[in-house]
Design an enzyme around this catalytic site. Structure first.
Site, PDB file in Angstrom:
ATOM      1  N   ASP A   1      -8.482  -6.059  -4.700  1.00  0.00           N
ATOM      2  CA  ASP A   1      -8.088  -4.935  -3.839  1.00  0.00           C
ATOM      3  C   ASP A   1      -9.233  -3.930  -3.775  1.00  0.00           C
ATOM      4  OD1 ASP A   1      -6.923  -2.569  -2.728  1.00  0.00           O
ATOM      5  OD2 ASP A   1      -4.955  -3.372  -3.236  1.00  0.00           O
TER       6      ASP A   1
ATOM      7  N   HIS B   1      -6.926  -5.939  -0.288  1.00  0.00           N
ATOM      8  CA  HIS B   1      -5.877  -4.938  -0.137  1.00  0.00           C
ATOM      9  C   HIS B   1      -4.782  -5.448   0.805  1.00  0.00           C
ATOM     10  CE1 HIS B   1      -3.985  -1.104  -0.411  1.00  0.00           C
ATOM     11  NE2 HIS B   1      -4.047  -0.906   0.880  1.00  0.00           N
TER      12      HIS B   1
ATOM     13  N   SER C   1       0.850  -1.188   0.000  1.00  0.00           N
ATOM     14  CA  SER C   1       0.000   0.000   0.000  1.00  0.00           C
ATOM     15  C   SER C   1       0.894   1.249   0.000  1.00  0.00           C
ATOM     16  CB  SER C   1      -0.956  -0.049   1.183  1.00  0.00           C
ATOM     17  OG  SER C   1      -1.965   0.919   1.048  1.00  0.00           O
TER      18      SER C   1
END
Ligand SMILES: *[C@@H]1O[C@H](CO)[C@@H](O)[C@H](O)[C@H]1NC(C)=O
Ligand SMILES: *[C@@H]1O[C@H](CO)[C@@H](O)[C@H](O)[C@H]1NC(C)=O
Ligand SMILES: *[C@@H]1O[C@H](CO)[C@@H](O)[C@H](O)[C@H]1NC(C)=O
Ligand SMILES: *[C@@H]1O[C@H](CO)[C@@H](O)[C@H](O)[C@H]1NC(C)=O
Ligand SMILES: *[C@@H]1O[C@H](CO)[C@@H](O)[C@H](O)[C@H]1NC(C)=O
Ligand SMILES: *[C@@H]1O[C@H](CO)[C@@H](O)[C@H](O)[C@H]1NC(C)=O
Length: 525
Positions: A402, A442, A188
């Site tokens: 995601d 994610h 991320s």
């Protein structure tokens, strides 16, 4: 080979263990005096023995850092490093007694402000001298950015760079020798930090694992904020209820799940899915229900699965990939609330106005954010020639469900690198490989084979074929590059099936023969 600070036999007597502990404590307590780092203040050193229940009273409450149990003996050192007269990073180095000679730096997430202690625990346990930093501010809020561009600079690149430079000095002081290879692990914002290092500080790492990167950061932040305007507050005509998102998800699967040759609730290539919500329209004369949509709601759905363009018609950011709806329901973008990171970024950085209303976000804001590009946070350079020249390796991966950073940004970046450097995939493969990880949300979670060793709680195996971190270590140290990543689907602690994830631009298809839970019944085409 490993440097073992305290001579240890396979079975330690309790006396030997006690002696080892004293030795470790002694080494660790001496470290503070050995360090001579510019602009640094050591807060504490602490010897942590395996089995210690670590709590983190200094962590900011918004980091919600729970207790962790140490798996190995290590020396923990915490320090502050000033990065300017009005900014600095808080960082820690965890130095394992049983050291592999490797150095590793961890990243951050979102807009935080929180050391990734869980990742640090993972990699210190694998024998890496590990560092983590707070990215220049404490906690998850963007408020510390307000009127302080130096704190933004730390967030954009200086924290991860300083952490690596200082961390290597600490490691060398502690072990009295330089590390052999240096690694980076992040997802991320951490994935963006990995690419920032590759693009701008190619000497920092020999091997980089970058998951779900928040690169093209300015435009990502605009895109993340635009959902609220599309969806509206709960109850508005454009808003969908969680039950309606469940219906949309089922309809997406009905239209697209078979495209990879096997119907199992997992899209191996969501880019092939051009979802049309028309079949969910409510019959004439009926009201919307949990199983049907009004024309206005269908239009919301269509816009979410369409690329976002700016006022000039240029692409801002690709569409949300279809398939992640349940991971996002009723949270995050579908919640009918402004997205906190977008609100903070525009309030405290782009507009320097804490009263800015995220409901007013529009193309002029997208363009302004992209033009300001604070502290060069964009992280979109397609030139990785310095990484290539020094023989470093990048393993890039992205979960295909995601729910926060659309996986469709990652192939765009890969293609951008290929075009900027004029290299076909065969040559990119020498130093940069990208894997699309189906059924994965994610950074972690999701219904598919999402355990690829990207973190402590997502490591079903330490075999390089099954573990992105150990894959990059093998690639760097032995020259054996990963061709695919064998992921594991884990339910209640047991592996229920495994599936190989392909190297882009290949995609995974079921051969039609044999048990689809057997990874050998699939092939990368
Ligand atoms: C570890 O410490 C925390 C707080 O100090 C406590 O809440 C937790 O129960 C402890 N865990 C174990 C396994 O002892
Ligand atoms: C961050 O937290 C640490 C530990 O509580 C504290 O010492 C440090 O001053 C804080 N940094 C900032 C920038 O507030
Ligand atoms: C050190 O690490 C090696 C390799 O992982 C392992 O085989 C050995 O048991 C470890 N030794 C100790 C004392 O933890
Ligand atoms: C649709 O909703 C409206 C407003 O709640 C209501 O008056 C109407 O009877 C409903 N129509 C049907 C077919 O249920
Ligand atoms: C970001 O969005 C702007 C439009 O607001 C566009 O012109 C620009 O090309 C985009 N940048 C990237 C790197 O995609
Ligand atoms: C996993 O554990 C939960 C809670 O114990 C249980 O409800 C569920 O059925 C289990 N799932 C499987 C596949 O074993």
């Amino acid at each position: 080979m490993r440097v073992i600070l305290c001579a240890a036999t396979a079975v330690l007597s309790s006396l030997a263990t006690a002696t080892c502990t004293q030795h470790g404590q002694h080494q660790c307590s001496k470290l503070a005096k050995k360090l001579n780092i510019q602009d640094a203040t050591v807060w504490f050193t602490e010897y942590v023995s395996a089995g210690t229940n670590m709590s983190f009273p200094d962590a900011h409450p918004t980091c919600a850092q729970g207790a962790l149990t140490a798996g190995v003996d290590f020396c923990r050192v915490a320090l502050y490093v000033a990065t300017s007269s009005r900014s600095g990073i808080s960082m820690e180095a965890w130095l394992p007694s049983n050291w592999t000679g490797r150095f590793l730096s961890t990243g951050n997430g979102g807009l935080n402000g929180c050391l990734s202690y869980s990742d640090m625990l993972y990699t210190v346990g694998l024998g890496f001298a590990t560092v983590g930093a707070n990215n220049g501010h404490n906690g998850t809020s963007g408020e510390p950015f307000l009127n302080n561009p130096d704190v933004v600079t730390d967030f954009a690149w200086r924290s991860v760079h300083t952490n690596a430079v200082v961390g290597k000095q600490i490691s060398k002081a502690f072990y009295s020798k330089k590390h052999t290879k240096s690694y980076y692990l992040g997802c991320s914002t951490g994935g963006r930090q990995g690419f920032k290092s590759a693009q701008s500080f190619p000497d920092d790492f020999d091997g980089i694992v970058a998951g779900a990167p928040a690169f093209n950061f300015n435009n990502l932040t605009s895109w993340s904020g635009h959902f609220y305007l599309r969806i509206g507050a709960p109850g508005s005509p454009t808003f969908l209820t969680p039950a309606q998102w469940f219906a949309v998800h089922a309809d997406i699967m009905a239209q697209c799940d078979g495209l990879d040759g096997h119907v199992d609730g997992i899209l191996e290539d969501p880019q092939l899915c051009h979802y049309r919500p028309e079949s969910l329209l409510c019959p004439p004369g009926t009201n919307a229900s949990s199983t049907c949509l009004t024309g206005t709601q269908a239009s919301t759905v269509r816009s979410i699965f369409s690329n976002l363009h700016g006022a000039d018609g240029a692409l801002v950011y690709p569409r949300m990939q279809p398939g992640s709806e349940l991971l996002g329901t009723p949270y995050i973008y579908w919640s009918g609330q402004p997205f906190a990171y977008t609100a903070d970024w525009f309030r405290y950085v782009i507009h320097s106005d804490p009263a800015w209303d995220p409901a007013t976000l529009g193309p002029a804001d997208y363009a302004l954010a992209d033009a300001l590009n604070p502290a060069d946070i964009r992280t979109w350079s397609g030139d990785l020639s310095k990484v290539r020249a020094r023989g470093a390796r990048i393993l890039h991966w992205h979960g295909l469900q995601d729910q926060i950073i659309s996986s469709e940004i990652s192939p765009l970046y890969y293609d951008h690198v290929a075009r900027t450097m004029n290299l076909p995939s065969g040559e990119l493969d020498e130093f940069y490989r990208f894997f699309r990880i189906s059924g994965t949300g994610h950074c972690q979670g999701g219904p598919g084979a999402s355990f690829i060793g990207q973190g402590r709680l997502a490591a079903a195996s330490l075999e390089p074929e099954q573990n992105v971190l150990m894959a990059v270590v093998r690639w760097v140290e032995q020259g054996t590059a990963p061709e695919s990543i064998l992921g594991s689907a884990v339910v209640n602690g047991s592996v229920v099936y495994q599936r190989r994830h392909c190297k882009y631009p290949l995609r995974n298809v079921y051969t039609g023969e044999g048990d689809p839970k057997d990874p050998d019944t699939w092939e990368c085409v």
